[in-house]
Design a protein around this motif. Structure first.
Motif, PDB file in Angstrom:
ATOM      1  N   GLY A 160      47.313 -10.439   6.495  1.00  0.00           N
ATOM      2  CA  GLY A 160      46.880 -11.392   7.506  1.00  0.00           C
ATOM      3  C   GLY A 160      46.270 -12.656   6.922  1.00  0.00           C
ATOM      4  O   GLY A 160      45.947 -12.731   5.734  1.00  0.00           O
ATOM      5  N   LEU A 161      46.141 -13.669   7.785  1.00  0.00           N
ATOM      6  CA  LEU A 161      45.446 -14.913   7.471  1.00  0.00           C
ATOM      7  C   LEU A 161      44.171 -14.952   8.308  1.00  0.00           C
ATOM      8  O   LEU A 161      44.213 -14.709   9.512  1.00  0.00           O
ATOM      9  CB  LEU A 161      46.321 -16.137   7.811  1.00  0.00           C
ATOM     10  N   TYR A 162      43.067 -15.263   7.677  1.00  0.00           N
ATOM     11  CA  TYR A 162      41.784 -15.319   8.386  1.00  0.00           C
ATOM     12  C   TYR A 162      41.601 -16.721   8.948  1.00  0.00           C
ATOM     13  O   TYR A 162      41.687 -17.726   8.236  1.00  0.00           O
ATOM     14  CB  TYR A 162      40.653 -14.982   7.424  1.00  0.00           C
ATOM     15  N   LEU A 163      41.363 -16.811  10.261  1.00  0.00           N
ATOM     16  CA  LEU A 163      41.188 -18.088  10.944  1.00  0.00           C
ATOM     17  C   LEU A 163      39.770 -18.196  11.476  1.00  0.00           C
ATOM     18  O   LEU A 163      39.275 -17.290  12.152  1.00  0.00           O
ATOM     19  CB  LEU A 163      42.184 -18.212  12.104  1.00  0.00           C
ATOM     20  N   GLU A 164      39.119 -19.321  11.163  1.00  0.00           N
ATOM     21  CA  GLU A 164      37.774 -19.594  11.655  1.00  0.00           C
ATOM     22  C   GLU A 164      37.730 -20.986  12.267  1.00  0.00           C
ATOM     23  O   GLU A 164      38.382 -21.916  11.770  1.00  0.00           O
ATOM     24  CB  GLU A 164      36.751 -19.560  10.517  1.00  0.00           C
ATOM     25  N   ILE A 165      36.978 -21.135  13.346  1.00  0.00           N
ATOM     26  CA  ILE A 165      36.690 -22.438  13.923  1.00  0.00           C
ATOM     27  C   ILE A 165      35.203 -22.684  13.721  1.00  0.00           C
ATOM     28  O   ILE A 165      34.357 -21.958  14.258  1.00  0.00           O
ATOM     29  CB  ILE A 165      37.026 -22.497  15.427  1.00  0.00           C
ATOM     30  N   LEU A 166      34.860 -23.702  12.919  1.00  0.00           N
ATOM     31  CA  LEU A 166      33.460 -23.974  12.587  1.00  0.00           C
ATOM     32  C   LEU A 166      33.010 -25.216  13.342  1.00  0.00           C
ATOM     33  O   LEU A 166      33.054 -26.331  12.834  1.00  0.00           O
ATOM     34  CB  LEU A 166      33.304 -24.154  11.074  1.00  0.00           C
ATOM     35  N   GLU A 167      32.584 -25.022  14.594  1.00  0.00           N
ATOM     36  CA  GLU A 167      32.189 -26.140  15.439  1.00  0.00           C
ATOM     37  C   GLU A 167      30.935 -26.839  14.917  1.00  0.00           C
ATOM     38  O   GLU A 167      30.745 -28.033  15.127  1.00  0.00           O
ATOM     39  CB  GLU A 167      31.939 -25.642  16.872  1.00  0.00           C
ATOM     40  N   ASP A 168      30.065 -26.101  14.252  1.00  0.00           N
ATOM     41  CA  ASP A 168      28.786 -26.670  13.803  1.00  0.00           C
ATOM     42  C   ASP A 168      28.916 -27.431  12.495  1.00  0.00           C
ATOM     43  O   ASP A 168      27.964 -28.026  12.032  1.00  0.00           O
ATOM     44  CB  ASP A 168      27.739 -25.561  13.645  1.00  0.00           C
ATOM     45  N   THR A 189      39.797 -30.960   9.420  1.00  0.00           N
ATOM     46  CA  THR A 189      38.863 -31.439  10.430  1.00  0.00           C
ATOM     47  C   THR A 189      39.625 -31.968  11.640  1.00  0.00           C
ATOM     48  O   THR A 189      40.630 -32.666  11.493  1.00  0.00           O
ATOM     49  CB  THR A 189      37.974 -32.562   9.860  1.00  0.00           C
ATOM     50  N   TYR A 190      39.172 -31.612  12.827  1.00  0.00           N
ATOM     51  CA  TYR A 190      39.753 -32.165  14.045  1.00  0.00           C
ATOM     52  C   TYR A 190      38.688 -33.014  14.729  1.00  0.00           C
ATOM     53  O   TYR A 190      37.485 -32.734  14.663  1.00  0.00           O
ATOM     54  CB  TYR A 190      40.275 -31.058  14.972  1.00  0.00           C
ATOM     55  N   GLU A 191      39.134 -34.091  15.382  1.00  0.00           N
ATOM     56  CA  GLU A 191      38.208 -35.116  15.866  1.00  0.00           C
ATOM     57  C   GLU A 191      37.409 -34.675  17.085  1.00  0.00           C
ATOM     58  O   GLU A 191      36.230 -34.973  17.217  1.00  0.00           O
ATOM     59  CB  GLU A 191      38.983 -36.402  16.188  1.00  0.00           C
ATOM     60  N   ILE A 192      38.044 -33.969  18.022  1.00  0.00           N
ATOM     61  CA  ILE A 192      37.395 -33.618  19.281  1.00  0.00           C
ATOM     62  C   ILE A 192      37.056 -32.132  19.282  1.00  0.00           C
ATOM     63  O   ILE A 192      37.888 -31.298  18.953  1.00  0.00           O
ATOM     64  CB  ILE A 192      38.304 -33.950  20.479  1.00  0.00           C
ATOM     65  N   MET A 194      36.853 -28.480  20.273  1.00  0.00           N
ATOM     66  CA  MET A 194      37.729 -27.691  21.129  1.00  0.00           C
ATOM     67  C   MET A 194      36.985 -26.615  21.910  1.00  0.00           C
ATOM     68  O   MET A 194      37.487 -26.090  22.887  1.00  0.00           O
ATOM     69  CB  MET A 194      38.831 -27.025  20.277  1.00  0.00           C
ATOM     70  N   ASN A 195      35.765 -26.291  21.450  1.00  0.00           N
ATOM     71  CA  ASN A 195      34.956 -25.270  22.128  1.00  0.00           C
ATOM     72  C   ASN A 195      35.711 -23.962  22.339  1.00  0.00           C
ATOM     73  O   ASN A 195      35.663 -23.357  23.414  1.00  0.00           O
ATOM     74  CB  ASN A 195      34.447 -25.798  23.477  1.00  0.00           C
ATOM     75  N   ILE A 196      36.450 -23.532  21.324  1.00  0.00           N
ATOM     76  CA  ILE A 196      37.161 -22.257  21.408  1.00  0.00           C
ATOM     77  C   ILE A 196      36.130 -21.132  21.354  1.00  0.00           C
ATOM     78  O   ILE A 196      35.273 -21.101  20.463  1.00  0.00           O
ATOM     79  CB  ILE A 196      38.174 -22.112  20.262  1.00  0.00           C
ATOM     80  N   PRO A 197      36.164 -20.198  22.311  1.00  0.00           N
ATOM     81  CA  PRO A 197      35.156 -19.131  22.356  1.00  0.00           C
ATOM     82  C   PRO A 197      35.373 -18.073  21.280  1.00  0.00           C
ATOM     83  O   PRO A 197      35.775 -16.946  21.547  1.00  0.00           O
ATOM     84  CB  PRO A 197      35.352 -18.548  23.759  1.00  0.00           C
ATOM     85  N   MET A 198      35.113 -18.426  20.014  1.00  0.00           N
ATOM     86  CA  MET A 198      35.272 -17.507  18.893  1.00  0.00           C
ATOM     87  C   MET A 198      33.920 -17.345  18.216  1.00  0.00           C
ATOM     88  O   MET A 198      33.444 -18.257  17.552  1.00  0.00           O
ATOM     89  CB  MET A 198      36.300 -18.029  17.888  1.00  0.00           C
ATOM     90  N   LYS A 199      33.281 -16.181  18.387  1.00  0.00           N
ATOM     91  CA  LYS A 199      32.008 -15.931  17.718  1.00  0.00           C
ATOM     92  C   LYS A 199      32.225 -15.650  16.237  1.00  0.00           C
ATOM     93  O   LYS A 199      31.387 -15.967  15.407  1.00  0.00           O
ATOM     94  CB  LYS A 199      31.294 -14.754  18.393  1.00  0.00           C
ATOM     95  N   THR A 200      33.331 -15.011  15.923  1.00  0.00           N
ATOM     96  CA  THR A 200      33.676 -14.727  14.532  1.00  0.00           C
ATOM     97  C   THR A 200      35.134 -15.114  14.312  1.00  0.00           C
ATOM     98  O   THR A 200      35.855 -15.456  15.246  1.00  0.00           O
ATOM     99  CB  THR A 200      33.494 -13.237  14.203  1.00  0.00           C
TER     100      THR A 200
END
Length: 374
Positions: A160-168, A189-192, A194-200
């Motif tokens: 697998g590939l590990y995917l993380e969204i680091l909003e902070d 980096t993305y400009e806007i 996305m507020n994806i509901p991913m805690k981990t």
């Protein structure tokens, strides 16, 4: 069921499922494609029970219905079909008739149908919340991490590939992959927000991401989302659904060495050419080559009792002490082929610690390679 469709359109859809339907499974239906009519559109659907693809394409539908046939045989017939427009017609639910839609070309094929009742839809995407990403950026991240390969192993962190969204952290999307001997980490980096509901983070299937690449190669925007333990990517009228893998991904921060002051800079073109030549003298039993690090040059040697030996030197910019360390050259070549920068930056503390390297102009794509014992 009976309809006429442009050949290039049908080929486009059926070509995107060949990776899914050509995988070996215990279920015969996974080798088939389900074709259905929807008003004046036709859908192409296939699944290996872990990944599913569905695309909708414009067609001239005369009678509605659905049919399932072997995907590979259909693709082989239509890709070089002698007519620009193809007519598909279900004959008594037992045969699919494939013929030229014009009155000039004389070409007609019949292939046996399979059972449409065996198909299952992985998840319903209606009313889903999607988040937009640049398709080529996502494709580049997947390409870079997939160099770790897909081993014959069931452990989630290897397949697998590990995917993380680091909003902070400045809106960073991160992918990490490993095969146990090397680790790849890519940040974009993305400009806007996305507020994806991913805690981990989540673990995406490497096989599913390989299928997704075909969806992304045309560029533009792609929509991504999550539902019922599935990752969904939607672009225009085509959708990939890939089941998330269950399991724990190792703490990659423990694998990546802390800040190393020792750095080496080398020309990408010279370095990769040298590695490819050294690779000639390696095989499954003798895979290692040895780096001899000095202040202004890198000497590389390969010794294989079954073939021979070699030695080369290239100039480098290096600020550390002299020492020797062995690596598998294939791991370097795989990652360097995905680097666009002209200079490679390598951080090596000693012969026992992993080597971290990246392109000078793209420090957000790093490779970590474990040394070998020779």
């Amino acid at each position: 069921m009976k309809f006429v469709i442009e050949k290039t359109v049908l080929v486009k859809g059926v070509s995107k499922i060949q990776g899914i339907t050509n995988r070996k499974t215990d279920f015969p239906i996974t080798a088939s494609v389900l074709i259905r009519t929807h008003g004046m559109n036709v859908s192409v659907y296939a699944t290996d029970l872990e990944t599913g693809f569905e695309g909708f394409y414009s067609a001239d539908v005369e009678t509605e219905g659905q049919v399932a046939v072997l995907s590979k045989k259909l693709f082989e017939i239509i890709k070089d079909f002698p007519s620009d427009f193809v007519q598909l017609e279900a004959v008594e639910g037992k045969m699919l008739k494939i013929s030229a839609a014009d009155n000039v070309t004389k070409a007609e094929y019949h292939i046996l149908c399979t059972n449409t009742d065996d198909f299952t839809i992985l998840t319903n995407i209606e009313d889903m919340v999607f988040y937009e990403l640049d398709a080529l950026t996502l494709k580049d991240m997947i390409d870079k991490t997939l160099v770790t390969g897909i081993p014959d192993d069931e452990r989630a962190h290897l397949i697998g590939l590990y995917l993380e969204i680091l909003e902070d952290e400045k809106n960073i999307i991160r992918m990490v992959a490993t095969d146990g001997h090397r680790l790849i980490k890519v940040d974009r980096t993305y400009e806007i927000s996305m507020n994806i509901p991913m805690k981990t983070g989540v673990i995406l299937s490497k096989k599913g991401m390989t299928d997704l690449l075909k969806l992304l190669e045309a560029g533009g925007q792609v929509e991504i989302g999550f539902r019922e333990n599935n990752f969904i990517a939607k672009k225009d009228e085509e959708t990939i659904v890939s089941r998330l893998l269950e399991g724990d991904f190792p703490d990659y921060n423990e694998v990546i060495p802390e800040e190393i002051e020792t750095r080496l800079k080398v020309s990408k073109q010279s370095f990769v050419a040298l590695l490819k030549r050294m690779l000639i003298l390696t095989n499954d039993r003798f895979r290692a080559i040895v780096f001899h690090l000095n202040s202004d040059k890198l000497e590389v040697t390969a010794t294989n009792p079954e073939i021979g030996d070699s030695k080369e030197e290239i100039p480098i910019d290096y600020n550390g002490n002299s020492f020797e360390v062995a690596f598998n050259p294939r791991f370097f070549i795989d990652s360097i082929n995905e680097i666009k920068s002209e200079l490679i930056v390598m951080k090596i503390a000693n012969e026992k610690e992993p080597c971290v390297f990246f392109g000078e102009e793209d420090p957000d794509y790093i490779s970590v390679i474990m040394p070998m014992t020779v």
